[in-house]
Write a protein that holds these residues in place. Structure first.
Motif: not given
Length: 532
Positions: A461-465, A470-476, A522-532
């Motif tokens: 999660e990149v928010d300006k400066g 984060r990571w997960k295998q199951q859950g949150e 690697f099976t997926r790569f998502d890029y979403t503009p905007g802060a988390a």
């Protein structure tokens, strides 16, 4: 409206071309492979990547090139029959010498197979090819001077030894005299020459002032192609020096007259933001590409709105509107998605392969290598974004690692790395290098997180400066380490905007310094503009 930048993220040195009703922008790629990005548009507001022409060893091999070397400032042109591309492969950045090798390649179609290159010379960088209306072709270049102070033609900076001209043909190469046609203005650092002809005048535009906040587009003209060129009454068509707007570092572009009868000039630009804890402004997106509307007055180009400051929004021909940016979700497998590139090597099959259901990275040299580095990434195009990937990797030594990386160069990156620890088995930790050498050195945290068997999801999660992994295998999602300084992953991070010239990337990395070429899926790569 045209919303600047029209090419967000690392897309500098835009060569601008019209062929009929089709428009093209070609931008520098430096050490990223394949070389040169070419974009196409029909309305000037919306652009699509259509080619990366330098895509084989005969055209480009950058193994061993230092950071911020490689492909500088391409020039794309058309002579009525073929597209022509001039490019420089720079082999050295620091010191008095540059070792900048200039080549020309050609192709009948923009997305076809480009010819093996003609080597031209190594006298300077950022050259262009001008096709005169009598059929002759002219190679226009800045001349690099490696000697002592006071030896150049422009006292503002002796290294930049004027703009020189020489005739060139595919059959005969460079022929005739080398003529110095323009020493530059008192701003200095005169480079990136582009010639065009209008109403009996030869017009020359150059980039001046370096690639930082003093950057500019300078214009000059002459009645003869090899004559002494007089400088624009205002000197610069574009320059943001001393301003405080959102669009900064404007310079280095090219003029086009549209088929609608309007006139535009491309330029590189930066969008600085404030760093964390008062560290000053920085441009994480690197040098981007913008367009400005220009008009002719008294035989010179001027910004339509007056002054020299580029705008964030510019009138588009025919009322076109820049489309909003959207998330990009990639299920990896099959051909590599078009937004991704890798570093330096034409032998891509040694560092990755595309299977039906995964992108497989083959662990080679370290993250800091200049030769064979398994790192596949896309440009950061937004000041705030979230990126995620799914990784399956089974390291059996701490010398093997794979994960998610935010990367500028070998001394400016953060990475969430899945590796192996003798006591804990598979572990996740953050690996960082926070500034240009020697200010920055590798920081591998002592504490790491044990990870069970099976695939792992990673997120940044990149928010300006600032940024967080984060990571997960199951859950949150769970935090991996603390808040990181994202400002180091920028032109200004480390030694400042004149020391490095690319932009921030986010992507996937794998290394195996044991030499056993461990593989990460690697099976997926998502890029979403905007802060988390």
């Amino acid at each position: 409206m045209i919303r600047n930048p029209v090419l967000p993220g690392f897309n500098p040195d835009p060569s601008f071309l019209r062929v009929g009703e089709d428009y093209y922008l070609a931008t520098s790629t430096f050490e990223w492979y394949p070389g040169v990005q070419i974009f196409h548009s029909r309305d000037l507001a919306n652009w699509e990547l259509v080619a990366r022409p330098l895509n084989r060893a005969a055209l480009l091999d950058m193994r061993g090139n230092p950071d911020s070397c490689g492909i500088w400032a391409p020039c794309l042109s058309h002579d009525g029959e073929r597209f022509w591309l001039v490019y420089t492969d720079v082999k050295r950045l620091d010191g008095a010498f540059k070792d900048a090798h200039n080549y020309i390649t050609a192709c009948e179609t923009i997305d076809g197979v480009w010819s093996d290159p003609w080597y031209v010379n190594s006298s300077g960088f950022d050259p262009s090819l001008f096709h005169d209306d009598d059929g002759r072709k002219w190679f226009v270049n800045m001349r690099w001077n490696h000697r002592w102070a006071g030896s150049g033609v422009n006292g503002a900076n002796d290294r930049f030894d004027g703009i020189v001209l020489q005739e060139w043909s595919p059959e005969g190469g460079l022929t005739g005299p080398v003529t110095m046609i323009y020493p530059g203005s008192d701003k200095g650092l005169t480079e990136a020459p582009h010639l065009f002809k209008r109403d009996g005048w030869y017009y020359l535009t150059t980039a001046e002032g370096g690639t930082g906040y003093e950057h500019a587009v300078t214009m000059a003209r002459s009645r003869t192609i090899d004559g002494q060129y007089e400088t624009h009454p205002q000197k610069h068509v574009l320059c943001a020096e001393g301003s405080n707007g959102a669009v900064q570092r404007t310079g280095h572009g090219q003029y086009v007259e549209t088929h609608w009868g309007d006139h535009y000039h491309s330029f590189l630009m930066g969008r600085p933001i404030e760093g964390p804890d008062g560290q000053g402004r920085f441009c994480p997106l690197g040098r981007e590409t913008g367009l400005e509307k220009v008009v002719w007055r008294d035989g010179w180009l001027w910004l339509e709105r007056g002054g020299m400051i580029a705008s964030a929004e510019v009138d588009a021909p025919g009322g076109a509107v820049s489309a909003p940016r959207a998330p990009v979700h990639r299920r990896l497998g099959g051909p590599l998605p078009p937004e991704f590139q890798w570093l330096r090597t034409p032998e891509w099959e040694r560092i990755f392969r595309c299977e039906d259901d995964a992108l497989v990275l083959i662990g080679r040299e370290s993250v800091g290598s200049w030769f064979e580095q398994s790192l596949v990434a896309r440009r950061q195009e937004d000041h705030a974004y979230v990126a995620e990937t799914d990784l399956d990797f089974a390291p059996d030594t701490y010398q093997q690692g794979a994960g998610l990386i935010t990367y500028y160069n070998r001394h400016k990156f953060h990475a969430a790395i899945l590796s192996h620890d003798e006591g804990a088995g598979r572990t996740l930790s953050v690996m960082s290098c926070a500034g240009d050498w020697p200010a920055g050195d590798l920081d591998w945290p002592v504490h790491s997180v044990p990870v069970g068997p099976g695939p792992v999801s990673l997120r940044v999660e990149v928010d300006k400066g600032t940024q967080r992994f984060r990571w997960k295998q199951q859950g949150e999602w769970q935090a991996l380490g603390g808040e990181l300084n994202a400002a180091v992953i920028s032109d200004e991070g480390g030694q400042g905007e004149h020391a490095s010239f690319t932009g921030a990337f986010v992507g996937m990395v794998c290394f195996d310094v044991s030499g056993r070429a461990a593989e990460a899926r690697f099976t997926r790569f998502d890029y979403t503009p905007g802060a988390a």
